[in-house]
Design a protein around this motif. Structure first.
Motif, PDB file in Angstrom:
ATOM      1  N   MET A   1       0.835  -1.191   0.000  1.00 31.25           N
ATOM      2  CA  MET A   1       0.000   0.000   0.000  1.00 31.25           C
ATOM      3  C   MET A   1       0.877   1.251   0.000  1.00 31.25           C
ATOM      4  O   MET A   1       2.045   1.212   0.386  1.00 31.25           O
ATOM      5  CB  MET A   1      -0.931   0.017   1.218  1.00 31.25           C
ATOM      6  CG  MET A   1      -1.986  -1.076   1.207  1.00 31.25           C
ATOM      7  SD  MET A   1      -3.195  -0.885  -0.117  1.00 31.25           S
ATOM      8  CE  MET A   1      -4.433  -2.054   0.388  1.00 31.25           C
ATOM      9  N   ASN A   2       0.278   2.366  -0.419  1.00 33.98           N
ATOM     10  CA  ASN A   2       0.966   3.658  -0.363  1.00 33.98           C
ATOM     11  C   ASN A   2      -0.072   4.717  -0.046  1.00 33.98           C
ATOM     12  O   ASN A   2      -1.280   4.428  -0.035  1.00 33.98           O
ATOM     13  CB  ASN A   2       1.705   3.938  -1.681  1.00 33.98           C
ATOM     14  CG  ASN A   2       0.766   3.966  -2.876  1.00 33.98           C
ATOM     15  OD1 ASN A   2      -0.266   4.622  -2.851  1.00 33.98           O
ATOM     16  ND2 ASN A   2       1.128   3.255  -3.941  1.00 33.98           N
ATOM     17  N   PRO A   3       0.329   5.957   0.240  1.00 34.57           N
ATOM     18  CA  PRO A   3      -0.642   6.980   0.638  1.00 34.57           C
ATOM     19  C   PRO A   3      -1.754   7.222  -0.382  1.00 34.57           C
ATOM     20  O   PRO A   3      -2.900   7.504  -0.002  1.00 34.57           O
ATOM     21  CB  PRO A   3       0.232   8.227   0.823  1.00 34.57           C
ATOM     22  CG  PRO A   3       1.576   7.692   1.194  1.00 34.57           C
ATOM     23  CD  PRO A   3       1.728   6.429   0.388  1.00 34.57           C
ATOM     24  N   THR A   4      -1.438   7.113  -1.680  1.00 36.54           N
ATOM     25  CA  THR A   4      -2.468   7.330  -2.704  1.00 36.54           C
ATOM     26  C   THR A   4      -3.550   6.266  -2.608  1.00 36.54           C
ATOM     27  O   THR A   4      -4.751   6.576  -2.601  1.00 36.54           O
ATOM     28  CB  THR A   4      -1.843   7.309  -4.106  1.00 36.54           C
ATOM     29  OG1 THR A   4      -0.865   8.349  -4.204  1.00 36.54           O
ATOM     30  CG2 THR A   4      -2.911   7.529  -5.172  1.00 36.54           C
ATOM     31  N   ILE A   5      -3.129   5.003  -2.526  1.00 43.10           N
ATOM     32  CA  ILE A   5      -4.102   3.916  -2.422  1.00 43.10           C
ATOM     33  C   ILE A   5      -4.876   4.002  -1.110  1.00 43.10           C
ATOM     34  O   ILE A   5      -6.099   3.788  -1.070  1.00 43.10           O
ATOM     35  CB  ILE A   5      -3.396   2.554  -2.554  1.00 43.10           C
ATOM     36  CG1 ILE A   5      -2.868   2.393  -3.987  1.00 43.10           C
ATOM     37  CG2 ILE A   5      -4.341   1.400  -2.206  1.00 43.10           C
ATOM     38  CD1 ILE A   5      -2.077   1.120  -4.222  1.00 43.10           C
ATOM     39  N   ASP A   6      -4.198   4.337  -0.031  1.00 40.00           N
ATOM     40  CA  ASP A   6      -4.876   4.486   1.263  1.00 40.00           C
ATOM     41  C   ASP A   6      -5.967   5.546   1.180  1.00 40.00           C
ATOM     42  O   ASP A   6      -7.070   5.366   1.715  1.00 40.00           O
ATOM     43  CB  ASP A   6      -3.870   4.859   2.352  1.00 40.00           C
ATOM     44  CG  ASP A   6      -2.923   3.726   2.697  1.00 40.00           C
ATOM     45  OD1 ASP A   6      -3.248   2.561   2.371  1.00 40.00           O
ATOM     46  OD2 ASP A   6      -1.854   4.002   3.278  1.00 40.00           O
ATOM     47  N   THR A   7      -5.676   6.659   0.507  1.00 41.82           N
ATOM     48  CA  THR A   7      -6.660   7.738   0.355  1.00 41.82           C
ATOM     49  C   THR A   7      -7.859   7.267  -0.455  1.00 41.82           C
ATOM     50  O   THR A   7      -9.013   7.520  -0.088  1.00 41.82           O
ATOM     51  CB  THR A   7      -6.013   8.956  -0.330  1.00 41.82           C
ATOM     52  OG1 THR A   7      -4.968   9.464   0.498  1.00 41.82           O
ATOM     53  CG2 THR A   7      -7.041  10.059  -0.562  1.00 41.82           C
ATOM     54  N   SER A 121      -6.657  13.885   0.023  1.00 43.09           N
ATOM     55  CA  SER A 121      -5.250  13.665   0.352  1.00 43.09           C
ATOM     56  C   SER A 121      -4.695  14.769   1.235  1.00 43.09           C
ATOM     57  O   SER A 121      -3.668  14.590   1.898  1.00 43.09           O
ATOM     58  CB  SER A 121      -4.420  13.571  -0.936  1.00 43.09           C
ATOM     59  OG  SER A 121      -4.213  14.839  -1.521  1.00 43.09           O
TER      60      SER A 121
END
Length: 240
Positions: A1-7, A121
């Motif tokens: 996972m990364n911040p974009t996917i988490d958002t 974001s």
């Protein structure tokens, strides 16, 4: 996972906002992200109308079915498919084709989603307002929309003052098809209906007893906004 996917996976509609303002810099970043969305053939047939006048906001909230957050959100944006700009550049432009309506709807949707993802974001929340199409004639007058401009949806933005649960989406087993279109798997649908029933019964606000299938049956058992085709034609869309 990364911040974009988490958002993306944490998305939920926010309808209650704090009194905190969105700074001009933050809004500029959100709008620039929206404008950076993909555009079919680089036509760039989208316009965004930022509505700040409190009276106009109240009127739009009423037109949208009493959605008060249209008035209370820190920002309210109206996303429009727009070929009027192109006609100003090329007065003899051939407009009114159904394909252009599709392109306008797709490009506008992409731009709106970019805006919301960018906002989320940055710690903001928002909700799309399809209800602006409840009375498109009055909305057209309020926003002084010329021919070849089609208001498709609004977007409320602000800092969340609530934390609603994430609404379960259709599983990939129903939504993603392999090679060719496939009929709905009834057992998978039954599991999803139960998941939605449990979600509606347990969520912190506006609980109800309904499956997703029942909800779809209710919505699609009648014509929604039967005046829309006439309005599309009046604005110069899908006339040929």
């Amino acid at each position: 996972m990364n911040p974009t996917i988490d958002t993306l996976l944490a998305h939920r509609s926010i309808r209650k906002f704090s009194s905190q303002h969105i700074t001009p810099k933050t809004l500029d970043n959100i709008l620039q992200c929206a404008i950076s969305a993909s555009s079919s053939s680089f036509i760039q047939c989208v316009s965004i109308i930022r509505v700040t006048n409190p009276e106009t906001r109240q009127q739009i909230a009423a037109l949208a079915g009493g959605q008060h957050y249209v008035a209370s959100a820190a920002e309210f944006l109206v996303f429009c498919a727009d070929y009027n700009r192109h006609q100003q550049i090329h007065p003899s432009a051939q407009l009114g084709y159904s394909e252009q309506t599709l392109i306008g709807a797709v490009d506008t949707g992409l731009m709106g989603q970019n805006a919301l993802i960018a906002a989320e974001s940055l710690g903001l929340g928002g909700v799309f307002i399809g209800g602006i199409r409840n009375d498109p004639e009055q909305l057209t007058q309020l926003l002084s929309l010329p021919e070849h401009v089609l208001p498709l949806f609004g977007l409320c933005l602000g800092y969340p003052d609530q934390q609603p649960e994430t609404k379960p989406r259709l599983p990939q087993s129903i939504l993603v098809h392999q090679e060719t279109y496939q009929a709905v798997d009834k057992s998978e649908l039954a599991q999803y209906d139960k998941q939605i029933t449990d979600y509606y019964a347990s969520r912190s606000t506006n609980s109800k007893q309904m499956t997703w299938s029942e909800q779809i049956t209710t919505i699609l058992s009648k014509e929604s906004r039967p005046f829309m085709q006439q309005y599309l034609h009046k604005q110069g869309f899908s006339v040929k």
